[in-house]
Design a protein around this motif. Structure first.
Motif, short mmCIF file in Angstrom:
data_model
loop_
_atom_site.label_atom_id
_atom_site.label_comp_id
_atom_site.label_asym_id
_atom_site.label_seq_id
_atom_site.Cartn_x
_atom_site.Cartn_y
_atom_site.Cartn_z
N TYR B 129 0.83 -1.19 0.00
CA TYR B 129 0.00 0.00 0.00
C TYR B 129 0.88 1.26 0.00
O TYR B 129 0.60 2.23 -0.72
CB TYR B 129 -0.93 -0.01 1.22
N GLY B 130 1.96 1.22 0.77
CA GLY B 130 2.89 2.35 0.80
C GLY B 130 3.52 2.59 -0.56
O GLY B 130 3.65 3.74 -1.01
N VAL B 131 3.86 1.52 -1.26
CA VAL B 131 4.46 1.66 -2.58
C VAL B 131 3.45 2.28 -3.55
O VAL B 131 3.80 3.14 -4.36
CB VAL B 131 4.97 0.30 -3.10
N ILE B 132 2.19 1.89 -3.42
CA ILE B 132 1.16 2.45 -4.29
C ILE B 132 1.02 3.96 -4.07
O ILE B 132 0.88 4.75 -5.01
CB ILE B 132 -0.19 1.73 -4.07
N LYS B 133 1.10 4.37 -2.81
CA LYS B 133 1.05 5.80 -2.48
C LYS B 133 2.20 6.54 -3.18
O LYS B 133 2.00 7.62 -3.75
CB LYS B 133 1.18 5.98 -0.96
N ALA B 134 3.37 5.95 -3.12
CA ALA B 134 4.53 6.58 -3.74
C ALA B 134 4.34 6.66 -5.26
O ALA B 134 4.71 7.64 -5.91
CB ALA B 134 5.79 5.79 -3.41
N TRP B 135 3.72 5.62 -5.78
CA TRP B 135 3.43 5.52 -7.20
C TRP B 135 2.56 6.69 -7.65
O TRP B 135 2.83 7.38 -8.62
CB TRP B 135 2.64 4.22 -7.41
N THR B 136 1.50 6.90 -6.86
CA THR B 136 0.57 7.99 -7.18
C THR B 136 1.32 9.32 -7.18
O THR B 136 1.11 10.17 -8.05
CB THR B 136 -0.55 8.04 -6.13
N LYS B 137 2.22 9.49 -6.23
CA LYS B 137 2.98 10.74 -6.16
C LYS B 137 3.82 10.93 -7.42
O LYS B 137 3.84 12.00 -8.03
CB LYS B 137 3.88 10.73 -4.92
#
Lengths: 406, 145
Positions: B129-137
């Motif tokens: 989930y954290g990686v997905i957040k970074a992805w969105t950024k």
């Protein structure tokens, strides 16, 4: 033209094969390793210092975070020492529950190691296979303790969670799954020709060296030294269980002390651990799981305790020793931890001397070091520094496997 | 899950992992996130061996004094746009080691952090989930260009 130049390769302090930062300096002549030096201290977090500012129960959670893979062994060793000082009698059922947790941790750790070792010689499919099996062991851990990595199940005077009757079928099912898949792993690691070619006669640690350098755990047992804290100084319920030292001659009839032998020892120990858990489930008496369920009362008792003691545990990597001195205060006067990897670092020197650069990853990983290390390898050659990525190092290792397969 | 995610999937994320003195707990969960059960690699997320190849910097551990310099250097070597994820409580707050004399962390003090993954150790789902957040950024940054 025959003049050879030795040059140095520092490896570290970040490297994906090893888990905590550590730094090596290799002296290289061509492809051969002439000498090895180790620099430590990148993971120094001042845990023992912090421990002298906390009470014994708080230290349990600090000890758990010394190492995420041995997150049961460290608090267990600390608890043993404190219980000896305070004279706390642990209920019999708790002793068995403790053995179950310790062996479950050994299974997780050894399977994890098998995956890392496979990765180091270029078998990434085996890495995925082993980690898939490991997930099942982690599921069982989670079922029994509520968490996958830091379990917080240890308590001074017992354990914090019981195994009830209705939990037994699930546990046995998981153990059966592990047993079935153990055969698969055994075949991959012990019968595969390429694995044998990469690991036989590689990174040899002789029995003399193992004794001289005080190697511990599977590393020393693979060299034929019969040393196992579970049998030498029985703790918990180990003296009532039926098991023996695991040395490679059990399977092959000879002891070479090479990487292959270390694989054999670890794999056989997985099987032994499954067996020990089953024995525990069968023989476990009923009763209390904590000597003193009220934490306030326990704290007062520990506050009054005076004396010093040593707790020795056979962690997955070897003997883990905790020394504790209590002087009748809330905080311990001193707390000293000797983790097994301390002893298993020096044996790297005889193991690596004379080996090739491509063998560094598998030989270093074969002692299951509990340290993490850097992704870069810098070659210092004629005063110039070339950066060699750990990926390159890994590539060299994979290439060697391919060469051998041809 | 973040809005506009299908768009974000057009680019695979490469992750560089630094252990700055952690206990291994988070590190094994990171590898577990990449292995068959959770299998983040099917989205093209993979660990790379050099910060120069990476989009995301994944840091575990409370940053000991010896590692500060290395963390900074790895961060500077990464090409822009980049995102930093801190995995585990000790990198975020210091956790049980908060009072130790040898720590320079939390990591906020050293380099800018985009995503904090909480847990000791966080579960693989949490890390993904954290990686997905970074992805969105990263995708947002890309879209602004």
């Amino acid at each position: 033209m025959n003049k050879t130049i030795t040059y140095q390769i520092p490896i570290g302090p970040i490297h994906p094969a090893l888990k905590e930062p550590v730094m090596f300096e290799f002296e290289i002549e061509g492809e051969k390793i002439k000498d090895v030096d180790v620099h430590l201290g990148q993971v120094h977090r001042g845990i023992e210092w912090a421990g002298m500012r906390r009470n014994s129960i708080q230290i349990l959670y600090l000890a758990e975070r010394i190492c995420g893979i041995c997150s049961y062994s460290h608090p267990a060793a600390f608890t043993l020492a404190v219980e000896r000082i305070a004279g706390i009698e642990v209920p019999e059922r708790a002793e068995y529950l403790r053995v179950i947790q310790a062996e479950l941790e050994r299974i997780c750790s050894h399977i994890l190691w098998a995956g890392v070792a496979a990765h180091e010689i270029g078998f990434d499919s085996v890495l995925f296979l082993t980690w898939q099996i490991r997930e099942k062991a982690l599921d069982l851990t989670e079922y029994l303790t509520g968490n996958r990595v830091t379990k917080a199940i240890m308590m001074i005077g017992g354990v914090r969670r019981d195994i009830t009757e209705d939990m037994l079928p699930t546990i046995r099912k998981s153990l059966d799954f592990l047993k079935e898949n153990f055969e698969k792993l055994r075949k991959v690691f012990l019968d595969d020709k390429t694995v044998q070619m990469r690991t036989k006669n590689c990174g040899i640690l002789t029995k003399e060296d193992a004794l001289k350098l005080c190697a511990v755990g599977p590393t020393t047992r693979a060299s034929g030294v019969k040393k196992d804290a579970r049998l030498d100084q029985p703790y918990f319920a180990y003296n009532e269980l039926d098991f023996d030292y695991v040395t490679p001659d059990v399977l092959t009839g000879e002891v070479n002390g090479d990487v292959y032998d270390r694989i054999i020892v670890r794999l056989l120990e997985v099987k032994q651990s499954i067996d020990l858990i089953e024995q525990c489930l069968d023989r476990m008496p009923s009763g209390e799981i904590l000597a003193e369920p009220k934490i306030q009362k326990l704290l007062i008792q520990l506050k009054k305790a005076e004396g010093e003691a040593i707790g020795i545990i056979e962690a997955p990597r070897g003997e883990d020793i905790h020394f504790v001195k209590l002087v009748g205060e809330e905080h311990p006067h001193s707390w000293k931890v000797r983790a097994p990897t301390y002893n298993n670092i020096l044996p790297w020197i005889p193991m690596l001397k004379g080996e090739q650069i491509a063998d560094i990853p598998i030989v270093a990983a074969s002692t299951d070091p509990c340290m993490s290390c850097t992704n870069r390898v810098a070659i210092v050659k004629n005063g110039h520094r070339d950066i060699l990525l750990a990926e390159d190092l890994h590539r060299l290792s994979v290439e060697k496997t391919r060469r051998l397969m041809k | 899950m973040a809005k506009g995610l299908p768009k974000a999937f057009k680019k695979s994320l490469w992750v560089y992992h630094i252990n700055s003195g952690s206990c291994n707990g988070c590190d094994i969960e990171i590898i577990a996130a990449l292995c068959p059960r959770y299998d983040a690699e099917r989205f093209g997320i993979k660990l790379v061996g050099s910060p120069r190849h990476a989009d995301v910097l994944l840091i575990t551990g409370p940053v000991t004094r010896q590692m500060v310099d290395k963390v900074k250097r790895a961060y500077e070597q990464m090409p822009d746009p980049k995102a930093v994820i801190v995995v585990g409580n000790c990198g975020n707050t210091g956790d049980v080691f908060y009072e130790s004399y040898n720590l320079v962390g939390p990591i906020d003090n050293i380099i800018p952090v985009d995503v904090h993954v909480i847990g000791c150790a966080p579960r693989p789902e949490n890390i993904i989930y954290g990686v997905i957040k970074a992805w969105t950024k990263l995708e947002t940054l890309e879209a602004k260009k």
